[in-house]
Write an enzyme that holds these catalytic residues in place. Sequence first.
Site, PDB file in Angstrom:
ATOM      1  N   GLU A  72      50.144  -9.627  33.122  1.00  0.00           N
ATOM      2  CA  GLU A  72      49.525 -10.925  32.824  1.00  0.00           C
ATOM      3  C   GLU A  72      48.096 -10.703  32.341  1.00  0.00           C
ATOM      4  OE1 GLU A  72      51.741 -13.825  35.784  1.00  0.00           O
ATOM      5  OE2 GLU A  72      50.177 -12.766  36.875  1.00  0.00           O
TER       6      GLU A  72
ATOM      7  N   CYS B 204      51.218 -21.209  41.136  1.00  0.00           N
ATOM      8  CA  CYS B 204      49.764 -21.273  41.036  1.00  0.00           C
ATOM      9  C   CYS B 204      49.289 -22.273  39.985  1.00  0.00           C
ATOM     10  CB  CYS B 204      49.194 -19.889  40.728  1.00  0.00           C
ATOM     11  SG  CYS B 204      49.916 -19.110  39.287  1.00  0.00           S
TER      12      CYS B 204
END
Lengths: 652, 652
Positions: free
Chosen positions: A308, A408
């Site tokens: 990521e 998240c």
Amino acid sequence: MTTPNPVMGPVSPLATERLTLRPLGVDQVVVTGGFFGEWQRRNREVTTPHALSWLERDGSVDNLRRVGDHSRPGPHRGMWFSDSDVYKVLEAIGWDLGRAPSPELDRVVTELTEVLRAAQGADGYLNSYVQAGFEERWENLVMSHELYCMGHLIQAGVAHRRSTGRDELIDVARRAADCAVREFGVQQRKDTDGHPVIETALVELYRQTGERAYLDLAVQLVNVRGFGVLEPKGHFDSVYYQDATPVRQQSTVVGHAVRALYLLAGVVDVYLETGEQALLDSALRQWDSMTATKLYLTGAVGSRFDGESFGDHYELPPDLVYGETCATIASIMVAWRLLLATGESRFADAMERALYNLVAASTSTERDAFFYNNPAQRRTARPAAAAHARQQRAEAPGTRPAWFECACCPPNIMRTVASLGGYVATYSGTGIQINQYLPATVAAGTVRLRVDTTYPVDGAVEVAVESTDGTLWTLGLRVPGWCRGARAVVNGVEVLEQPTARGYLEITRAWRPGDVVTYTMPMPLRVTVPHPAVDAVHGMVAIERGPLVYCFESPDQPDAVDLNRVELRLDRPLTERAGVDLLGQPVVVATVPALARDDAGWNRLGWATLGEEPASGWREVELVAIPYYLWANRGPSVMRIFTPVRHPPEDS
Amino acid sequence: MTTPNPVMGPVSPLATERLTLRPLGVDQVVVTGGFFGEWQRRNREVTTPHALSWLERDGSVDNLRRVGDHSRPGPHRGMWFSDSDVYKVLEAIGWDLGRAPSPELDRVVTELTEVLRAAQGADGYLNSYVQAGFEERWENLVMSHELYCMGHLIQAGVAHRRSTGRDELIDVARRAADCAVREFGVQQRKDTDGHPVIETALVELYRQTGERAYLDLAVQLVNVRGFGVLEPKGHFDSVYYQDATPVRQQSTVVGHAVRALYLLAGVVDVYLETGEQALLDSALRQWDSMTATKLYLTGAVGSRFDGESFGDHYELPPDLVYGETCATIASIMVAWRLLLATGESRFADAMERALYNLVAASTSTERDAFFYNNPAQRRTARPAAAAHARQQRAEAPGTRPAWFECACCPPNIMRTVASLGGYVATYSGTGIQINQYLPATVAAGTVRLRVDTTYPVDGAVEVAVESTDGTLWTLGLRVPGWCRGARAVVNGVEVLEQPTARGYLEITRAWRPGDVVTYTMPMPLRVTVPHPAVDAVHGMVAIERGPLVYCFESPDQPDAVDLNRVELRLDRPLTERAGVDLLGQPVVVATVPALARDDAGWNRLGWATLGEEPASGWREVELVAIPYYLWANRGPSVMRIFTPVRHPPEDS
């Protein structure tokens, strides 16, 4: 102007002498309608109950309940850092309560705070995964997210305290912070958490409480990082954890994008309170590198699925972009702090780009479904997300999932939207600055303004002075980087000033109640050319209008047009169609002359020798471009932003 | 021509009536030198001991030892399918023993076979991870790789049996296969392994043993797949496992690239034995789709890091390509089977592209270090791989690691190189075909040929008839797809025939010993244009020469040239420099006129509005291109293949 400090907003420095601009809270700037006003309404009425229901369904609240209530057996469910999802939802509710009271949301906070209080150890420690015995306390910081979760708890406590004046949640957060101070600060540990966020949270807690130990620990955690203090486990290296280079030496953003930018927000926060210039220099250096070489037009950052993470300079492929929603939100956090520090409107520009494009696109128009990673191109219409189901984060489906295994992003969107009023206007020793254009009331000291606009549908903004004290002060109107020919008229008289070097049109006068400023930002369709080193979109252009990036999505195109086989004609004019209602939103759509390509002659070939290429057939078509943020709301689709040009600009 | 069946090679169909071309074994085609002859030498002398040492260091052999020897306690080490690494090394050694005997390698096989025999259960079951109790037998097929490991064991047993005539290893493999037949075949289970390879392995075991139950099970495992029989766990869906669409309906390659192509190899193997046309049709359909839309110029397949999977059509970004070495090797396995089935030389072309580019680049010139995933562009010189250490698979470092946590690729390279002779020539009812050009001797029945060439340094090949029986037969010389103007001369007399539709130049005559064919494939530098739908390299070209893809690598460029900021000039000629020694390899390098771009005017901009773009400066430079397979052998570097053209072809 005198205003309270701390303000009811997400960043409220104590050391105000280093602020070029000072924040105004969500009570001082009230969003009264328009795109974000409607989103704030849905954020409260739709997204908040949706999120609370998922936190129960996915076990995040139960994980915490079980720590305090041993009569409820069961395994830890979901990610080991699921506590943070609860905290971010609480933070969102906190800011939302500052926006407008709600007995129902008060009750939610009270109940969840009870759960936290029951779970919290006698020494303040709080982490449902560790307390359930799945991990040794403070023993696996590279992975455990213990300080990360505490950071989000602190942010929730600060938000709730600033908005409501109540102490119940911030008391839990303080006890946790005190526990961290004893473990890390008093003992001067040399390590830190694999996932930053504690740094900015501790600075904010210091601002709220005046307790110097929190700031000191934030400084310490910024200082230890970058010296290889985290032993990497498994797949990721020190670069991933921002632990390969000390922050003061860092020249660009590297590693996991959310982590890099949460850390950077903390670095600027520390600078704002301590004044250490090397920290601001590093932040500006990293920011400049990111925006010039690692930022997508949509505001996406972090091109790689792997880790990521940020990619190399100019590694910006639209088809394989990761573009996590949280990373762009983290970039907004950094930009806001740099705007306060420097007063340069380019940071507000970056926030605008992120908010109206990636963040808006990350969320369905109904505001109950989300993208975790955000495609910038979609070649084939992928299957829709399963209804009412959680989704793994990667491989964004054809439509937005309702929730995620790693949840998240949705609460991050919620807290950003709830606190948006805090990012709209600022003040300084000489006046008030309007940084984002939306319908709002702005109160700073004795001055009260009303802002009316349909922005970003068009670029006309009316600022009316409702009250003022008769003294001379300056109204600063941000001139967006994309804008040419911005004009302001005060009570019918044109303002002749040029924009300042910092990017504001400034109007200084002894304002009187009833004064009206009419500010116009021309907003023609424009063609955007990428930096020549961005190979992935070499020879392509994008369409933009005002702050909005446009995209071509399959439902809007003429029959039988394959968006994978079109090239734009820039020798013909683009045309606007205004007054369109698309998915309940007023939008301006763009009509773009293009050629539809027929590659049938290529047959089984993936490439050909120059001079032997099969001929492609062409037919003229008119493509339709819509704001990117609206894509994927009408079922699975094909979509693109950057599109080849038949005759590249240099030859047109 | 009569030749033995099975041959000493990796694919030896029993039902020869469906073979357009029939294979020749590694004993019949002996590579005598050149690029691959040298690699075979090093494969035995360098790579094999290197691999054996790592299998001990990383615990792969010990995992198996402990199952048979309970006096050696310890946890399972490495991946749960590490047995397969041992088997693939054994397979490589098996083929290598066919190439030339070796008492030392015989001893290695004997010792490792002893380990396997001791570990194998009384019912034939063999899997060190399951037998150590980390998994229930046959209970987690989606993940467990139990049949996958058995498949590689079978391939090793078959290779060893064919090469040496010895039964020790294949007996272990048969007992394992019999165990699988009882569990899956007799009970007609509806599920299968998450990772294919067992299918092709069982067909080969059937070919070797004549035991029909193995073929039946292969057919069954091909048939059950695609009906959602594997319940996905965690991140990956049915598409990843090739379990979303039955093979007969599949139109393109999807999901995990290695799995998709191992399965496809099995599908063609089943077709070859059963004659079910729908299977061949599906394989050809998938192959055509892959080569036209999902194949990199280097032979890389599987663009995505996420799921190590095929992307959408034309999703071929060079900077974020995954391109696992095993996936390209799997494509070679499929191509070889399709070549035998159809006799179309395009499949040999594909093997050539894969072998000389991706597979060659996957391995250091020393042959003791490897890329797992293979970059097709490198923007910044990443740090070198740690010396003498294993590496996680992703994020290829600046140079090749010695070994991997998941060590599937190096042994896959080893078995491919060891068995390469088996892929060089074929025969049919009418003659012999040369499919790959390298120094070799070819024996088919009474015919014996000697092939001499420095290919791919140049395109001249001499085929000498050493013995023949005086009958009329046809020599088929593959005309590569990239080749224009191939010429053959027999004993000084030019051959006037045109290439056949299947892509061979055929020469039919009553050959006599001493006849010499001089075959010339002109090999000028050529410029390659990508399919217009491949956005990532839109407006760019690559340089190729013969079978070799060329790249620009930083060590070869003029001072201060940044390969991220160059554009080629196609209005000026490319020039060759022959006779260069690069890293001990004779190569032809290319000099390419270009412009070096100075983007300094862009400063902090990532994009600009059309008409406002900062001017870029230019200076003329001569870039140097080398064969791609040699990159990253001189330390960390910047590298690119596709490069922008200053004046796109359409305007030149």
